[in-house]
Scaffold this motif. Structure first.
Motif, short mmCIF file in Angstrom:
data_model
loop_
_atom_site.label_atom_id
_atom_site.label_comp_id
_atom_site.label_asym_id
_atom_site.label_seq_id
_atom_site.Cartn_x
_atom_site.Cartn_y
_atom_site.Cartn_z
N ASN A 267 18.64 20.74 -91.29
CA ASN A 267 18.39 21.33 -92.62
C ASN A 267 17.62 20.44 -93.58
O ASN A 267 17.43 20.81 -94.74
CB ASN A 267 19.74 21.72 -93.24
CG ASN A 267 20.45 22.75 -92.40
OD1 ASN A 267 20.05 23.91 -92.37
ND2 ASN A 267 21.47 22.33 -91.68
N TYR B 8 18.68 23.74 -99.37
CA TYR B 8 19.86 23.90 -98.50
C TYR B 8 21.17 23.62 -99.23
O TYR B 8 22.14 24.37 -99.08
CB TYR B 8 19.74 22.99 -97.27
CG TYR B 8 20.95 23.01 -96.38
CD1 TYR B 8 21.29 24.14 -95.66
CD2 TYR B 8 21.78 21.89 -96.27
CE1 TYR B 8 22.41 24.17 -94.84
CE2 TYR B 8 22.89 21.91 -95.46
CZ TYR B 8 23.21 23.04 -94.74
OH TYR B 8 24.33 23.06 -93.94
N ARG C 215 24.67 25.72 -99.18
CA ARG C 215 25.49 25.16 -98.11
C ARG C 215 26.95 25.53 -98.28
O ARG C 215 27.51 25.39 -99.36
CB ARG C 215 25.34 23.63 -98.09
CG ARG C 215 26.14 22.97 -97.00
CD ARG C 215 25.98 21.45 -97.08
NE ARG C 215 26.72 20.81 -96.02
CZ ARG C 215 27.98 20.38 -96.14
NH1 ARG C 215 28.60 20.52 -97.30
NH2 ARG C 215 28.60 19.83 -95.13
N ARG D 287 30.31 22.71 -93.43
CA ARG D 287 29.29 23.30 -92.57
C ARG D 287 29.01 22.47 -91.32
O ARG D 287 28.57 22.99 -90.30
CB ARG D 287 28.01 23.50 -93.37
CG ARG D 287 27.01 24.35 -92.69
CD ARG D 287 27.57 25.73 -92.50
NE ARG D 287 26.54 26.58 -91.93
CZ ARG D 287 26.77 27.77 -91.44
NH1 ARG D 287 27.98 28.25 -91.46
NH2 ARG D 287 25.81 28.48 -90.94
#
Length: 111
Positions: A92, A98, A102, A106
Motif C-alpha cells: 500500500n 491508504y 485503512r 489490517r
C-alpha cells in the motif's frame, strides 16, 4: 517526526534500509528522502501499525515474526519481506491516501 540519521538506520537495519520507524520517529538514511512520498507513506503505515498495537507489542511481534521467518529460511531478505507488517506497507505504499481508509489491524490480512 522525520529525522535524517544514518546512525539509526544503520543500527536497526544492519545497513540495509533507507528508512526505519522507531515510534514516534521516522529515521531516514538520506536527508533527500524526505521528498520521497512513497517511502514516507510506507513508514507512516508502520507508525499506524505500532500505534494500534500500543507500540511495544508491535516491535515484539515484528521482531518475533522476523526471527521465526529467518530461522525457517536463513535468508535475511526473504524473512524481512515475509513479515506481515512489511507486506501491508509494501502493498500500500504507493496509495498515498491508504491511511485515511485503512481498517484497524489490517496487517492480519497479510499473515
Amino acid at each position: 517526526m522525520i529525522i535524517a540519521s544514518r546512525f539509526w538506520t544503520n543500527l536497526f537495519s544492519a545497513r540495509k534500509a533507507r528508512a526505519i520507524t522507531i515510534f514516534p520517529f521516522i529515521f531516514l538514511y538520506k536527508k533527500e528522502d524526505k521528498q520521497d512520498k512513497v517511502l514516507i507513506n510506507h513508514e507512516r503505515i508502520h507508525l499506524a501499525q505500532a500505534l494500534e498495537l500500543l507500540v511495544i507489542p508491535f516491535y515484539m511481534l515484528y521482531l518475533s515474526e522476523f526471527l521465526i521467518r529467518f530461522l525457517l529460511s536463513f535468508d535475511f531478505n526473504k524473512a524481512y519481506y515475509s513479515i506481515s507488517f512489511e507486506k501491508e506497507a509494501f502493498a500500500n505504499e504507493e496509495n498515498l491516501s491508504y491511511l485515511k481508509s485503512r481498517k484497524l489491524w489490517r496487517f492480519w490480512k497479510y499473515i
